[in-house]
Design a protein around this motif. Sequence first.
Motif, mmCIF file in Angstrom:
data_model
loop_
_atom_site.group_PDB
_atom_site.id
_atom_site.type_symbol
_atom_site.label_atom_id
_atom_site.label_comp_id
_atom_site.label_asym_id
_atom_site.label_seq_id
_atom_site.Cartn_x
_atom_site.Cartn_y
_atom_site.Cartn_z
ATOM 1 N N VAL A 22 23.257 12.343 13.831
ATOM 2 C CA VAL A 22 22.310 12.719 15.121
ATOM 3 C C VAL A 22 23.299 14.459 15.751
ATOM 4 O O VAL A 22 23.922 14.659 16.230
ATOM 5 N N ASP A 23 21.752 15.412 15.978
ATOM 6 C CA ASP A 23 21.761 16.504 16.481
ATOM 7 C C ASP A 23 21.188 16.576 17.336
ATOM 8 O O ASP A 23 19.979 15.060 18.369
ATOM 9 N N GLY A 24 21.780 17.468 18.256
ATOM 10 C CA GLY A 24 21.219 17.080 20.359
ATOM 11 C C GLY A 24 21.065 16.428 21.144
ATOM 12 O O GLY A 24 22.343 15.954 21.127
ATOM 13 N N ASN A 25 19.928 16.441 20.964
ATOM 14 C CA ASN A 25 19.502 15.725 22.562
ATOM 15 C C ASN A 25 19.260 14.053 21.795
ATOM 16 O O ASN A 25 19.497 12.657 23.154
ATOM 17 N N GLY A 26 19.716 13.888 20.545
ATOM 18 C CA GLY A 26 20.000 12.295 19.953
ATOM 19 C C GLY A 26 18.250 11.900 18.986
ATOM 20 O O GLY A 26 17.733 13.599 19.011
ATOM 21 N N ILE A 27 18.131 10.487 18.908
ATOM 22 C CA ILE A 27 16.456 10.754 17.674
ATOM 23 C C ILE A 27 15.611 9.852 19.113
ATOM 24 O O ILE A 27 15.545 9.429 19.693
ATOM 25 N N GLY A 28 14.151 9.977 18.095
ATOM 26 C CA GLY A 28 13.265 9.218 18.394
ATOM 27 C C GLY A 28 13.116 8.114 17.676
ATOM 28 O O GLY A 28 13.476 7.884 16.739
ATOM 29 N N VAL A 29 12.870 6.833 18.195
ATOM 30 C CA VAL A 29 12.883 5.513 17.387
ATOM 31 C C VAL A 29 11.056 5.123 17.768
ATOM 32 O O VAL A 29 10.735 4.664 18.826
ATOM 33 N N TYR A 30 10.853 4.956 16.052
ATOM 34 C CA TYR A 30 9.258 4.515 15.677
ATOM 35 C C TYR A 30 9.840 3.273 15.601
ATOM 36 O O TYR A 30 10.269 3.451 14.832
ATOM 37 N N PHE A 31 8.963 2.629 16.124
ATOM 38 C CA PHE A 31 8.071 1.753 14.895
ATOM 39 C C PHE A 31 7.043 1.196 15.114
ATOM 40 O O PHE A 31 6.687 0.910 15.994
ATOM 41 N N LEU A 32 6.391 1.412 13.907
ATOM 42 C CA LEU A 32 4.452 1.074 13.306
ATOM 43 C C LEU A 32 4.090 1.918 13.931
ATOM 44 O O LEU A 32 2.931 1.549 15.191
ATOM 45 N N ARG A 33 4.571 2.721 14.136
ATOM 46 C CA ARG A 33 3.653 4.398 14.971
ATOM 47 C C ARG A 33 4.537 3.833 16.239
ATOM 48 O O ARG A 33 3.261 4.577 17.117
ATOM 49 N N LEU A 34 4.203 3.594 16.862
ATOM 50 C CA LEU A 34 4.700 3.507 18.676
ATOM 51 C C LEU A 34 6.206 4.014 18.401
ATOM 52 O O LEU A 34 6.977 2.992 18.205
ATOM 53 N N GLU A 35 5.848 4.658 19.651
ATOM 54 C CA GLU A 35 7.278 5.710 20.457
ATOM 55 C C GLU A 35 8.085 4.105 21.519
ATOM 56 O O GLU A 35 7.589 3.251 22.433
ATOM 57 N N ILE A 36 9.212 3.415 20.615
ATOM 58 C CA ILE A 36 10.441 2.773 20.889
ATOM 59 C C ILE A 36 10.985 4.055 22.759
ATOM 60 O O ILE A 36 10.599 3.536 23.741
ATOM 61 N N ASN A 37 11.630 4.661 22.027
ATOM 62 C CA ASN A 37 12.906 5.363 22.632
ATOM 63 C C ASN A 37 12.269 7.397 22.231
ATOM 64 O O ASN A 37 12.890 6.894 20.975
ATOM 65 N N ASP A 38 12.534 8.079 23.135
ATOM 66 C CA ASP A 38 12.167 9.314 22.000
ATOM 67 C C ASP A 38 13.719 9.981 22.336
ATOM 68 O O ASP A 38 13.180 11.012 21.573
ATOM 69 N N ARG A 39 14.485 9.432 22.921
ATOM 70 C CA ARG A 39 15.774 10.393 22.880
ATOM 71 C C ARG A 39 16.767 9.023 23.320
ATOM 72 O O ARG A 39 17.200 8.800 24.461
ATOM 73 N N VAL A 40 17.162 8.625 22.041
ATOM 74 C CA VAL A 40 17.945 7.448 21.702
ATOM 75 C C VAL A 40 19.771 8.678 21.559
ATOM 76 O O VAL A 40 19.588 8.911 20.619
ATOM 77 N N LEU A 41 21.045 8.620 22.481
ATOM 78 C CA LEU A 41 21.745 9.259 22.536
ATOM 79 C C LEU A 41 22.552 8.359 21.425
ATOM 80 O O LEU A 41 22.434 7.473 20.572
ATOM 81 N N GLU A 42 24.092 9.195 20.041
ATOM 82 C CA GLU A 42 24.035 8.653 18.976
ATOM 83 C C GLU A 42 24.841 7.399 20.021
ATOM 84 O O GLU A 42 25.220 6.841 18.807
ATOM 85 N N VAL A 43 25.608 6.566 20.712
ATOM 86 C CA VAL A 43 26.261 5.896 21.323
ATOM 87 C C VAL A 43 24.897 5.116 21.249
ATOM 88 O O VAL A 43 25.847 3.560 20.658
ATOM 89 N N TYR A 44 24.109 5.087 21.802
ATOM 90 C CA TYR A 44 23.079 3.594 21.207
ATOM 91 C C TYR A 44 22.238 3.418 20.397
ATOM 92 O O TYR A 44 21.879 2.710 20.409
ATOM 93 N N ILE A 45 22.317 3.929 19.281
ATOM 94 C CA ILE A 45 21.666 3.408 18.117
ATOM 95 C C ILE A 45 22.078 1.999 17.132
ATOM 96 O O ILE A 45 21.132 1.585 17.094
ATOM 97 N N PRO A 46 23.471 1.885 17.518
ATOM 98 C CA PRO A 46 23.714 0.438 16.951
ATOM 99 C C PRO A 46 23.191 -0.719 17.693
ATOM 100 O O PRO A 46 23.509 -1.147 17.922
ATOM 101 N N ALA A 47 22.709 0.120 19.522
ATOM 102 C CA ALA A 47 22.413 -1.253 20.098
ATOM 103 C C ALA A 47 21.052 -1.598 19.641
ATOM 104 O O ALA A 47 20.942 -2.503 20.069
ATOM 105 N N TYR A 48 20.451 -0.403 19.431
ATOM 106 C CA TYR A 48 19.048 -0.820 19.039
ATOM 107 C C TYR A 48 19.064 -1.170 17.229
ATOM 108 O O TYR A 48 18.315 -1.403 17.551
ATOM 109 N N ALA A 49 19.833 -0.816 16.588
ATOM 110 C CA ALA A 49 19.801 -1.552 15.077
ATOM 111 C C ALA A 49 20.285 -3.115 15.044
ATOM 112 O O ALA A 49 19.869 -3.847 14.276
ATOM 113 N N ILE A 50 21.468 -3.021 16.470
ATOM 114 C CA ILE A 50 21.725 -4.260 16.727
ATOM 115 C C ILE A 50 20.184 -5.060 16.834
ATOM 116 O O ILE A 50 19.707 -6.363 16.404
ATOM 117 N N GLY A 51 19.446 -4.613 17.841
ATOM 118 C CA GLY A 51 18.120 -5.405 18.418
ATOM 119 C C GLY A 51 17.105 -5.525 17.744
ATOM 120 O O GLY A 51 16.024 -6.738 17.120
#
Length: 80
Positions: A22-51
Amino acid sequence: MTIFTILLISKGLQLWSYGSDVDGNGIGVYFLRLEINDRVLEVYIPAYAIGFLIAGMCTLLMSITSLTRLLFKSISRTPV
């Protein structure tokens, strides 16, 4: 429901595979072309994955439950 389950689980696995790539401010998380969050930090990516994985398992259980109800209902209506 099966397609939705596959999409949720694949998104969870995709997020889980990012790791520390992950670079810089994090990643954007999209599901079915809907934006879930535009800045997910590296620390929180596993929480989104588990969700996403948990949501996929819930839809899988719902589809299995409805399928078994449908099967048992059709079996109980057969004449003896």
